[in-house]
Scaffold this motif. Structure first.
Motif, mmCIF file in Angstrom:
data_model
loop_
_atom_site.group_PDB
_atom_site.id
_atom_site.type_symbol
_atom_site.label_atom_id
_atom_site.label_comp_id
_atom_site.label_asym_id
_atom_site.label_seq_id
_atom_site.Cartn_x
_atom_site.Cartn_y
_atom_site.Cartn_z
ATOM 1 N N ASP A 115 23.210 45.301 60.775
ATOM 2 C CA ASP A 115 21.952 45.294 61.529
ATOM 3 C C ASP A 115 21.114 46.528 61.219
ATOM 4 O OD1 ASP A 115 22.831 42.953 62.630
ATOM 5 O OD2 ASP A 115 23.308 43.794 64.613
ATOM 6 N N THR A 168 25.831 35.350 65.043
ATOM 7 C CA THR A 168 24.392 35.618 65.082
ATOM 8 C C THR A 168 23.986 36.660 64.043
ATOM 9 O OG1 THR A 168 24.725 37.251 66.844
ATOM 10 C CG2 THR A 168 24.172 34.992 67.510
ATOM 11 N N ASP A 170 22.383 38.286 60.921
ATOM 12 C CA ASP A 170 21.040 37.992 60.433
ATOM 13 C C ASP A 170 21.059 37.736 58.930
ATOM 14 O OD1 ASP A 170 18.351 37.700 60.089
ATOM 15 O OD2 ASP A 170 17.807 39.757 60.647
ATOM 16 N N ARG A 212 19.937 27.751 58.897
ATOM 17 C CA ARG A 212 19.987 28.472 57.625
ATOM 18 C C ARG A 212 20.043 27.486 56.455
ATOM 19 N NH1 ARG A 212 24.199 31.333 60.740
ATOM 20 N NH2 ARG A 212 23.432 33.382 61.420
#
Length: 278
Positions: A115, A168, A170, A212
């Motif tokens: 992140d 989750t 990214d 995705r």
């Protein structure tokens, strides 16, 4: 048929290649007539314990990363140097659309680092991938695991890929869903996709629910059944990736991959640079 963009290319900025060249890859992309290329350099976040018999066989640029305990710790990506090279190539090759990017390895295990990397840099393309499996207190890179039957290894890999997809973390594209096939033994029973249909469809359903894209990676290449199952499971988007680590492999196998993807029901996007869609 025009070739699709190559959304998975490594250059000299990826630690695991000594043959990569961003300039050479741009030249190759233009030679092939690719509309665009994404340089998705490695951000390998997981250290790997290399089995002792394998260590002497490693190339020099791997061996220098080995700690005394046999753990290989990939270095951080030099993002500032990499992005400067991207800008230089954009200036030098104005007719080629060049995307910045990163391939995050196991970002669901390393959320703070992953992140932070994405928050600090506005990459155009982010791939999510699995290259290793846990084994006790260590992790082993899949292609050096030799003590497990290939079918068992593939199922363990797909279970970990499912964990990545359900997280989750990214990323926009799931890279090489078939990575474990790179070490499938040439001797013995051949790989049969139907034997793993349930596990593959489970990952594909979760990937579709996440919104995705599925990458059609041409390094092995991806079995056609997987692309067909992706369409049947409602998958919306397909990306193409050579996973090239040297310029000569940019766009490798793309004509065949594009024909396969089209035969499964996907079509080019609104622009030549887009994902292909159903």
């Amino acid at each position: 048929m025009s070739l699709p963009p190559d959304g998975h290319v490594h250059t000299e900025w990826s630690w695991d290649t000594v043959t990569g060249s961003m300039t050479g890859s741009c030249e190759r992309a233009l030679e092939l007539g690719l509309p665009s290329v994404a340089f998705t350099e490695h951000a390998d976040l997981t250290p790997w314990l290399i089995p002792e018999p394998v260590r002497p066989q490693l190339p020099d640029h791997f061996r220098v990363r080995l700690r005394p305990d046999g753990v290989l710790e990939p270095p951080d990506l030099d993002v500032s140097g990499y992005l400067a090279c991207v800008e230089e190539c954009r200036s030098r090759f104005p007719s080629l659309r060049i995307l910045s990017g990163v391939e995050l390895s196991e970002p669901h295990w390393h959320r703070p680092r992953a992140d932070a990397l994405l928050a600090a840099h506005d990459f155009d393309r982010v791939l999510g991938s699995v290259h290793s499996l846990p084994d006790g207190e260590h992790h082993h890179e899949l292609t050096v695991i030799a003590d497990r039957p290939p079918g068992e290894l593939l199922r363990a890999y797909l279970e970990e890929v499912l964990g990545l997809v359900e997280s989750t973390a990214d990323f926009a594209v799931l890279a090489h869903i078939d990575y474990a096939l790179r070490s499938w033994p040439g001797e013995g029973p051949p790989f049969v996709a139907a034997d793993f249909e349930e596990e593959l469809r489970t990952v594909l359903r979760s990937l579709r629910a996440s919104g995705r894209a599925l990458e059609v990676n041409t390094k092995v290449p991806l079995p056609g059944e997987v692309v067909r199952w992706w369409f049947q499971e409602g998958g919306e988007a397909v990306a193409f990736g050579s996973d090239a680590h040297e310029p000569g492999l940019v766009g490798h196998g793309f004509a065949e991959a594009a024909a396969l993807v089209e035969s499964c029901g996907f079509r080019p996007g609104r622009t030549p640079h887009d994902f292909w869609r159903r």
